[in-house]
Design a protein around this motif. Structure first.
Motif, PDB file in Angstrom:
ATOM      1  N   ARG A  99      35.207  43.443  62.423  1.00 14.82           N
ATOM      2  CA  ARG A  99      36.633  43.309  62.798  1.00 14.82           C
ATOM      3  C   ARG A  99      37.419  42.620  61.693  1.00 14.82           C
ATOM      4  N   LEU A 100      36.758  41.647  61.058  1.00 20.47           N
ATOM      5  CA  LEU A 100      37.409  40.879  59.993  1.00 20.47           C
ATOM      6  C   LEU A 100      37.708  41.781  58.793  1.00 20.47           C
ATOM      7  N   ILE A 101      36.722  42.619  58.431  1.00 24.46           N
ATOM      8  CA  ILE A 101      36.887  43.510  57.275  1.00 24.46           C
ATOM      9  C   ILE A 101      38.041  44.480  57.508  1.00 24.46           C
ATOM     10  N   ARG A 102      38.286  44.825  58.787  1.00 25.90           N
ATOM     11  CA  ARG A 102      39.359  45.791  59.089  1.00 25.90           C
ATOM     12  C   ARG A 102      40.734  45.135  59.183  1.00 25.90           C
ATOM     13  N   THR A 103      40.794  43.837  58.895  1.00 32.67           N
ATOM     14  CA  THR A 103      42.089  43.151  58.886  1.00 32.67           C
ATOM     15  C   THR A 103      42.662  43.164  57.469  1.00 32.67           C
ATOM     16  N   PRO A 104      43.864  43.752  57.271  1.00 35.23           N
ATOM     17  CA  PRO A 104      44.436  43.861  55.921  1.00 35.23           C
ATOM     18  C   PRO A 104      44.558  42.521  55.197  1.00 35.23           C
ATOM     19  N   ARG A 105      44.857  41.457  55.953  1.00 33.19           N
ATOM     20  CA  ARG A 105      45.040  40.134  55.336  1.00 33.19           C
ATOM     21  C   ARG A 105      43.797  39.681  54.572  1.00 33.19           C
ATOM     22  N   VAL A 106      42.623  40.086  55.072  1.00 29.96           N
ATOM     23  CA  VAL A 106      41.378  39.718  54.402  1.00 29.96           C
ATOM     24  C   VAL A 106      41.330  40.334  53.007  1.00 29.96           C
ATOM     25  N   TRP A 107      41.842  41.574  52.894  1.00 35.38           N
ATOM     26  CA  TRP A 107      41.818  42.262  51.611  1.00 35.38           C
ATOM     27  C   TRP A 107      42.776  41.647  50.615  1.00 35.38           C
ATOM     28  N   VAL A 108      43.935  41.192  51.100  1.00 31.31           N
ATOM     29  CA  VAL A 108      44.865  40.490  50.214  1.00 31.31           C
ATOM     30  C   VAL A 108      44.167  39.243  49.670  1.00 31.31           C
ATOM     31  N   GLY A 109      43.496  38.506  50.561  1.00 26.44           N
ATOM     32  CA  GLY A 109      42.757  37.316  50.145  1.00 26.44           C
ATOM     33  C   GLY A 109      41.679  37.660  49.134  1.00 26.44           C
ATOM     34  N   PHE A 110      40.981  38.782  49.391  1.00 24.74           N
ATOM     35  CA  PHE A 110      39.903  39.224  48.504  1.00 24.74           C
ATOM     36  C   PHE A 110      40.423  39.490  47.089  1.00 24.74           C
ATOM     37  N   LEU A 111      41.610  40.120  46.990  1.00 21.08           N
ATOM     38  CA  LEU A 111      42.214  40.387  45.682  1.00 21.08           C
ATOM     39  C   LEU A 111      42.405  39.089  44.902  1.00 21.08           C
ATOM     40  N   PHE A 112      42.871  38.040  45.628  1.00 17.79           N
ATOM     41  CA  PHE A 112      43.068  36.754  44.973  1.00 17.79           C
ATOM     42  C   PHE A 112      41.739  36.148  44.525  1.00 17.79           C
ATOM     43  N   SER A 113      40.674  36.385  45.307  1.00 17.63           N
ATOM     44  CA  SER A 113      39.400  35.800  44.908  1.00 17.63           C
ATOM     45  C   SER A 113      38.821  36.538  43.691  1.00 17.63           C
ATOM     46  N   VAL A 114      39.129  37.846  43.562  1.00 20.90           N
ATOM     47  CA  VAL A 114      38.709  38.583  42.360  1.00 20.90           C
ATOM     48  C   VAL A 114      39.449  38.034  41.141  1.00 20.90           C
ATOM     49  N   LEU A 115      40.762  37.831  41.309  1.00 18.49           N
ATOM     50  CA  LEU A 115      41.579  37.260  40.233  1.00 18.49           C
ATOM     51  C   LEU A 115      41.036  35.891  39.827  1.00 18.49           C
ATOM     52  N   SER A 116      40.703  35.104  40.844  1.00 21.40           N
ATOM     53  CA  SER A 116      40.164  33.767  40.602  1.00 21.40           C
ATOM     54  C   SER A 116      38.857  33.845  39.807  1.00 21.40           C
ATOM     55  N   LEU A 117      37.999  34.806  40.153  1.00 22.36           N
ATOM     56  CA  LEU A 117      36.724  34.965  39.440  1.00 22.36           C
ATOM     57  C   LEU A 117      36.952  35.311  37.968  1.00 22.36           C
ATOM     58  N   CYS A 118      37.909  36.219  37.699  1.00 22.96           N
ATOM     59  CA  CYS A 118      38.184  36.625  36.314  1.00 22.96           C
ATOM     60  C   CYS A 118      38.643  35.433  35.480  1.00 22.96           C
ATOM     61  N   ILE A 119      39.577  34.644  36.038  1.00 23.42           N
ATOM     62  CA  ILE A 119      40.059  33.473  35.298  1.00 23.42           C
ATOM     63  C   ILE A 119      38.922  32.477  35.110  1.00 23.42           C
ATOM     64  N   TRP A 120      38.112  32.301  36.156  1.00 22.43           N
ATOM     65  CA  TRP A 120      36.982  31.370  36.110  1.00 22.43           C
ATOM     66  C   TRP A 120      36.005  31.745  34.992  1.00 22.43           C
ATOM     67  N   LEU A 121      35.722  33.048  34.857  1.00 22.29           N
ATOM     68  CA  LEU A 121      34.794  33.500  33.815  1.00 22.29           C
ATOM     69  C   LEU A 121      35.365  33.188  32.433  1.00 22.29           C
ATOM     70  N   PHE A 122      36.690  33.357  32.283  1.00 18.27           N
ATOM     71  CA  PHE A 122      37.310  33.030  30.991  1.00 18.27           C
ATOM     72  C   PHE A 122      37.199  31.533  30.708  1.00 18.27           C
TER      73      PHE A 122
END
Lengths: 138, 127
Positions: free
Chosen positions: B50-73
């Protein structure tokens, strides 16, 4: 809302998740070694940088470890309170510097250790404050 | 403090902010689902679906991907022990966000803890 007390089994799982978190950070750091001379000046550079990092197997092992940590945490939090879990989990603030010294040959001064202990104390304080909230809910 | 450290600290702050935004979206998504706490594995799986089917989770996920990229740098530039210690500043952002965005009560202990973390990050950065 009733949650079980911290048992030896949950404690071991928590310590395992600490080790996993430390392992994740170690993998991420390793994956960037080939790119340490890289300077990003534009958007294209960052694509090249990420391509380099993502081609390292260390990064993928790290991501797998993140997923595993997430699953373990979701399970832990259904068994014990956050205010108990976080102080134990925050031992990664000690573990990561130790791994940095042993495996990555980084150097840590006394002043930095002092800073790390302040951070640790801070994290424990922050997590204890959620106990008040949970107590109010009951 | 080495030159360029302010730049790295700002990047660490940026990953922490992205992480905080991710947490806010995740929390608001979970709140909207109104679930009860359970240790039943089937119920947990249903909850995750149910959580995966909530759009808000995906918006959050995008931010965590962005966070990972900056973190790796960040990790490619500074020692792991420094970056990891400084990353504890996300506790500060989360305390502020909980107070102002989620309107949660942030008590004395949490502010005391936050001040300890700030002192810690300053000491770690100075060394």
């Amino acid at each position: 809302m009733f949650k079980k007390k911290l048992t030896l089994k949950i404690l071991s799982v928590l310590i395992f998740s600490d080790l996993l978190e430390t392992f994740t950070q170690f993998c991420f750091k390793k994956s960037t070694f080939s790119q340490s001379e890289f300077y990003i000046t534009g958007l294209l550079d960052s694509v090249v940088f990420l391509k380099g990092v993502f081609s390292s197997p260390f990064l993928w092992v790290g991501l797998l470890s993140v997923a595993l940590t997430f699953i373990i945490w979701s399970t832990i939090l259904s068994k014990i309170d956050l205010s108990v879990a976080v102080p134990i989990a925050s031992f990664s603030y000690i573990l990561v510097p130790l791994v940095s010294i042993i495996f990555l040959h980084e150097k840590i001064s006394a002043l930095r250790w002092l800073g790390i202990f302040f951070i640790l104390a801070g994290v424990i304080f922050v997590s204890l404050s959620s106990r008040e909230k949970e107590a109010n809910l009951e | 403090m080495k030159p360029g450290l302010i730049f790295i600290l700002s990047l660490i702050a940026l990953t922490s902010i992205c992480d905080t935004i991710n947490q806010l979206f995740l929390k608001s998504a979970i709140n909207s689902l109104k679930i009860s706490l359970t240790a039943n594995i089937v119920k947990i799986l249903q909850f995750i679906i149910r959580l995966i089917r909530t759009p808000r989770v995906w918006v959050g996920f995008l931010f965590s991907v962005l966070s990972l990229c900056i973190w790796l740098f960040v990790l490619s530039k500074v020692d792991l022990n420094y970056a990891f210690s400084a990353d504890s500043m996300h506790y500060i952002f989360i305390a502020f966000a909980s107070r102002h965005v989620l309107k949660e009560n942030v008590g004395f202990k949490r502010w005391a803890g936050t001040i300890f973390i700030i002192i810690g990050i300053i000491l770690v950065s100075l060394s």
